[in-house]
Design a protein around this motif. Structure first.
Motif, mmCIF file in Angstrom:
data_model
loop_
_atom_site.group_PDB
_atom_site.id
_atom_site.type_symbol
_atom_site.label_atom_id
_atom_site.label_comp_id
_atom_site.label_asym_id
_atom_site.label_seq_id
_atom_site.Cartn_x
_atom_site.Cartn_y
_atom_site.Cartn_z
ATOM 1 N N ARG A 214 0.809 -1.223 0.000
ATOM 2 C CA ARG A 214 0.000 0.000 0.000
ATOM 3 C C ARG A 214 0.839 1.269 0.000
ATOM 4 O O ARG A 214 0.312 2.363 -0.226
ATOM 5 N N HIS A 215 2.142 1.140 0.250
ATOM 6 C CA HIS A 215 3.020 2.300 0.231
ATOM 7 C C HIS A 215 3.536 2.618 -1.178
ATOM 8 O O HIS A 215 4.158 3.656 -1.371
ATOM 9 N N ARG A 216 3.301 1.738 -2.107
ATOM 10 C CA ARG A 216 3.695 1.978 -3.488
ATOM 11 C C ARG A 216 2.424 2.343 -4.251
ATOM 12 O O ARG A 216 1.767 1.507 -4.871
ATOM 13 N N LEU A 217 2.074 3.614 -4.160
ATOM 14 C CA LEU A 217 0.742 4.075 -4.524
ATOM 15 C C LEU A 217 0.399 3.827 -5.986
ATOM 16 O O LEU A 217 -0.767 3.564 -6.320
ATOM 17 N N GLU A 218 1.385 3.904 -6.877
ATOM 18 C CA GLU A 218 1.091 3.707 -8.295
ATOM 19 C C GLU A 218 0.783 2.246 -8.615
ATOM 20 O O GLU A 218 0.127 1.959 -9.625
ATOM 21 N N GLU A 219 1.245 1.330 -7.782
ATOM 22 C CA GLU A 219 1.049 -0.096 -8.047
ATOM 23 C C GLU A 219 -0.034 -0.734 -7.172
ATOM 24 O O GLU A 219 -0.582 -1.786 -7.519
ATOM 25 N N PHE A 220 -0.326 -0.144 -6.029
ATOM 26 C CA PHE A 220 -1.205 -0.788 -5.052
ATOM 27 C C PHE A 220 -2.586 -1.062 -5.622
ATOM 28 O O PHE A 220 -3.212 -0.203 -6.246
ATOM 29 N N ASP A 221 -3.056 -2.294 -5.372
ATOM 30 C CA ASP A 221 -4.387 -2.712 -5.804
ATOM 31 C C ASP A 221 -5.086 -3.293 -4.576
ATOM 32 O O ASP A 221 -4.781 -4.416 -4.140
ATOM 33 N N ALA A 222 -5.995 -2.543 -3.997
ATOM 34 C CA ALA A 222 -6.626 -2.940 -2.739
ATOM 35 C C ALA A 222 -7.434 -4.222 -2.888
ATOM 36 O O ALA A 222 -7.412 -5.086 -1.999
ATOM 37 N N VAL A 223 -8.155 -4.363 -4.001
ATOM 38 C CA VAL A 223 -8.979 -5.552 -4.198
ATOM 39 C C VAL A 223 -8.117 -6.796 -4.315
ATOM 40 O O VAL A 223 -8.364 -7.819 -3.648
ATOM 41 N N ALA A 224 -7.076 -6.735 -5.146
ATOM 42 C CA ALA A 224 -6.186 -7.888 -5.317
ATOM 43 C C ALA A 224 -5.471 -8.222 -4.011
ATOM 44 O O ALA A 224 -5.272 -9.401 -3.685
ATOM 45 N N THR A 225 -5.093 -7.190 -3.255
ATOM 46 C CA THR A 225 -4.417 -7.430 -1.977
ATOM 47 C C THR A 225 -5.337 -8.171 -1.022
ATOM 48 O O THR A 225 -4.931 -9.152 -0.384
ATOM 49 N N THR A 226 -6.568 -7.717 -0.896
ATOM 50 C CA THR A 226 -7.520 -8.381 -0.010
ATOM 51 C C THR A 226 -7.749 -9.825 -0.434
ATOM 52 O O THR A 226 -7.734 -10.747 0.405
ATOM 53 N N GLN A 227 -7.929 -10.042 -1.720
ATOM 54 C CA GLN A 227 -8.140 -11.408 -2.208
ATOM 55 C C GLN A 227 -6.937 -12.292 -1.918
ATOM 56 O O GLN A 227 -7.082 -13.447 -1.496
ATOM 57 N N SER A 228 -5.735 -11.741 -2.123
ATOM 58 C CA SER A 228 -4.529 -12.548 -1.925
ATOM 59 C C SER A 228 -4.370 -12.941 -0.465
ATOM 60 O O SER A 228 -4.018 -14.091 -0.157
ATOM 61 N N TRP A 229 -4.639 -12.012 0.447
ATOM 62 C CA TRP A 229 -4.462 -12.351 1.866
ATOM 63 C C TRP A 229 -5.558 -13.292 2.359
ATOM 64 O O TRP A 229 -5.309 -14.119 3.255
ATOM 65 N N GLU A 230 -6.726 -13.223 1.794
ATOM 66 C CA GLU A 230 -7.745 -14.225 2.123
ATOM 67 C C GLU A 230 -7.247 -15.615 1.741
ATOM 68 O O GLU A 230 -7.412 -16.590 2.495
ATOM 69 N N ARG A 231 -6.618 -15.709 0.568
ATOM 70 C CA ARG A 231 -6.078 -16.995 0.124
ATOM 71 C C ARG A 231 -4.892 -17.421 0.979
ATOM 72 O O ARG A 231 -4.724 -18.608 1.296
ATOM 73 N N ASN A 232 -4.070 -16.455 1.360
ATOM 74 C CA ASN A 232 -2.918 -16.779 2.204
ATOM 75 C C ASN A 232 -3.350 -17.385 3.524
ATOM 76 O O ASN A 232 -2.821 -18.431 3.954
ATOM 77 N N PHE A 233 -4.287 -16.735 4.187
ATOM 78 C CA PHE A 233 -4.698 -17.217 5.501
ATOM 79 C C PHE A 233 -5.445 -18.530 5.417
ATOM 80 O O PHE A 233 -5.359 -19.369 6.308
ATOM 81 N N ALA A 234 -6.158 -18.741 4.317
ATOM 82 C CA ALA A 234 -6.808 -20.044 4.113
ATOM 83 C C ALA A 234 -5.745 -21.134 3.983
ATOM 84 O O ALA A 234 -5.884 -22.230 4.562
ATOM 85 N N LEU A 235 -4.683 -20.828 3.230
ATOM 86 C CA LEU A 235 -3.599 -21.803 3.062
ATOM 87 C C LEU A 235 -2.886 -22.053 4.383
ATOM 88 O O LEU A 235 -2.605 -23.210 4.746
ATOM 89 N N LEU A 236 -2.589 -20.983 5.109
ATOM 90 C CA LEU A 236 -1.894 -21.136 6.398
ATOM 91 C C LEU A 236 -2.741 -21.905 7.384
ATOM 92 O O LEU A 236 -2.240 -22.783 8.101
ATOM 93 N N ASP A 237 -4.032 -21.593 7.445
ATOM 94 C CA ASP A 237 -4.909 -22.296 8.371
ATOM 95 C C ASP A 237 -4.999 -23.788 8.029
ATOM 96 O O ASP A 237 -5.017 -24.641 8.917
ATOM 97 N N GLN A 238 -5.032 -24.085 6.739
ATOM 98 C CA GLN A 238 -5.133 -25.478 6.322
ATOM 99 C C GLN A 238 -3.819 -26.215 6.555
ATOM 100 O O GLN A 238 -3.816 -27.382 6.986
ATOM 101 N N SER A 239 -2.699 -25.547 6.294
ATOM 102 C CA SER A 239 -1.391 -26.206 6.394
ATOM 103 C C SER A 239 -0.873 -26.274 7.825
ATOM 104 O O SER A 239 -0.081 -27.160 8.167
ATOM 105 N N MET A 240 -1.301 -25.304 8.639
ATOM 106 C CA MET A 240 -0.807 -25.253 10.012
ATOM 107 C C MET A 240 -1.979 -25.082 10.962
ATOM 108 O O MET A 240 -2.015 -24.200 11.826
ATOM 109 N N SER A 241 -2.999 -25.944 10.772
ATOM 110 C CA SER A 241 -4.226 -25.838 11.559
ATOM 111 C C SER A 241 -3.909 -25.905 13.040
ATOM 112 O O SER A 241 -3.106 -26.714 13.492
ATOM 113 N N ARG A 242 -4.588 -25.020 13.766
ATOM 114 C CA ARG A 242 -4.307 -24.922 15.204
ATOM 115 C C ARG A 242 -5.501 -25.390 16.003
ATOM 116 O O ARG A 242 -6.615 -25.380 15.538
#
Length: 242
Positions: A214-242
């Motif tokens: 988000r600090h690289r204003l010309e490149e930042f894409d809020a929608v893609a960032t949100t989607q990517s982190w949703e996928r990241n946490f899904a992967l982390l939760d599945q791979s390292m379920s607590r």
């Protein structure tokens, strides 16, 4: 987990030719003192700067022990560059003089060090951005990580078989307007990912390189960032379920 106490830790991991600076962020867990999983964050060519520290906070806020090694510890220990055009030449110089093989060895040492931390239950994932995205894939191919997350990895054409070595659950995030990676390299990554059931390649329409910063204003894409982190946490939760 907002509102819980966070602690920033700065330490060093000795290696044969020096020491690797480690920036860690720990947040009180709902489970108290019970050990939990960790995530190692691999930085862009600008070092462990304010943007990378924000990502550590994001990971710690999700309950992970979050640690970022200084991958430039041999060249410019502790360097933290901004995205000011005046500082970009130094970032590029660090990148051009960077020893990838040494860095991958460093990352394995950091992984073993973090896994042995009494606050970690031995499960460690890795996430990297740009230069760090490449290194996450290369280090992940050596095994030992519970999950691999790679944002817009650069120079992967130098490692055409890298994705074939991955048996760990992996997600790669790439914008289809990434001029630093290029369409030929993106196509190769898509084809390589299609051959490996462990690799999930995600292409974000219209997104550029560094779209998740988000600090690289010309490149930042809020929608893609949100989607990517949703996928990241899904992967982390599945791979390292607590």
């Amino acid at each position: 987990m907002d509102g819980q106490a966070r602690q920033v830790e700065n330490s060093f991991l000795p290696v044969d030719d020096g020491r690797i600076g480690l920036t860690g962020i720990v947040q009180d867990r709902a489970g108290g003192d019970e050990p939990g999983p960790a995530v190692i964050l691999l930085h862009e060519i600008f070092g462990v700067n304010f943007a990378m520290r924000e990502e550590l906070v994001r990971l710690a806020g999700a309950g992970y022990l979050a640690v970022a090694p200084d991958l430039f510890h041999r060249q410019a220990p502790g360097v933290q560059l901004s995205y000011d055009p005046q500082e970009r030449p130094m970032a590029l110089a660090l990148w051009q003089a960077f020893d990838t093989d040494q860095a991958v060895q460093d990352i394995e040492k950091v992984r073993a060090h973090v896994a042995a931390d009494p606050r970690c239950d031995g499960r460690v994932a890795v996430v990297g951005f740009c230069l760090g995205g490449k290194l996450a894939l290369l280090a992940g191919g050596r095994g030992g990580f519970a999950a691999v997350i790679s944002y817009y990895p650069v120079q992967m054409s130098d490692f055409p078989d890298a994705l074939d070595s991955l048996s760990t659950p992996t997600v790669i995030h790439m914008g289809d307007n990434d001029v630093h990676v290029g369409p030929a390299a993106v196509s190769h990554l898509i084809e390589a990912a299609a051959r490996n059931d462990s690799v999930d390649f995600r292409l974000y329409p219209g997104a550029a390189h560094a779209f998740a910063n988000r600090h690289r204003l010309e490149e930042f894409d809020a929608v893609a960032t949100t989607q990517s982190w949703e996928r990241n946490f899904a992967l982390l939760d599945q791979s390292m379920s607590r």
